[in-house]
Motif scaffolding. Structure first.
Motif, mmCIF file in Angstrom:
data_model
loop_
_atom_site.group_PDB
_atom_site.id
_atom_site.type_symbol
_atom_site.label_atom_id
_atom_site.label_comp_id
_atom_site.label_asym_id
_atom_site.label_seq_id
_atom_site.Cartn_x
_atom_site.Cartn_y
_atom_site.Cartn_z
ATOM 1 N N THR A 26 -5.149 -11.462 30.657
ATOM 2 C CA THR A 26 -4.747 -11.456 29.168
ATOM 3 C C THR A 26 -5.516 -12.482 28.486
ATOM 4 O O THR A 26 -5.331 -12.627 27.386
ATOM 5 N N MET A 76 -4.919 -4.714 33.615
ATOM 6 C CA MET A 76 -6.247 -5.305 32.841
ATOM 7 C C MET A 76 -7.623 -4.337 32.716
ATOM 8 O O MET A 76 -8.223 -4.867 33.992
ATOM 9 N N ASP A 91 -2.991 -12.484 35.991
ATOM 10 C CA ASP A 91 -2.835 -11.455 35.019
ATOM 11 C C ASP A 91 -2.751 -11.693 33.374
ATOM 12 O O ASP A 91 -3.307 -11.611 32.670
#
Length: 108
Positions: A99, A1, A95
C-alpha cells in the motif's frame, strides 16, 4: 491490494550515477524507493568482445501503472547505449508495504 507492484532493475558503472538515478526517480514519484546494491563484477559480450566492469544494481519499487514513465525516465537519464531494464512482478508481500508503494507513486 488491487494495485500491481513491480520491481524494475537497471545497472550502471558509477556509484554517483546510481545515486542520481535512484534519487531522481523517487523525487519524481516514479518509484516509492530504490535500493542500490554494492558493486559487483559484470562480465558481458559487447560489440564482439567480452568485457568486464564494476557495476551497481538499482532496484526501483513502483506500480505497473507508473512503470512506463519510470522506464522512459531511466532511458533518458541513463548513460549506457543499451541499459539493462528488467521488471519483476511482486507476487506478494505485506499489505502495509505494498500500500505504501502504491501511495508514494500516486499521481494525484
Amino acid at each position: 491490494m488491487a494495485t500491481e507492484i513491480v520491481i524494475a532493475q537497471t545497472t550502471i558503472d558509477d556509484e554517483q550515477k546510481a545515486q542520481t538515478l535512484a534519487l531522481g526517480a523517487v523525487e519524481a514519484r516514479l518509484a516509492a524507493c530504490a535500493h542500490i546494491d554494492a558493486p559487483f563484477t559484470a562480465i558481458y559480450r559487447w560489440k564482439g568482445s567480452v568485457e568486464t566492469a564494476k557495476e551497481w544494481r538499482i532496484s526501483f519499487k513502483t506500480t505497473s501503472e507508473r512503470l512506463p514513465e519510470l522506464a522512459a525516465w531511466v532511458a533518458e537519464h541513463h548513460s549506457y547505449d543499451v541499459p539493462e531494464w528488467i521488471t519483476l512482478p511482486v507476487a506478494g508481500g505485506s499489505d502495509a508495504y505494498l500500500t505504501w508503494v502504491a501511495e508514494e507513486t500516486a499521481t494525484d
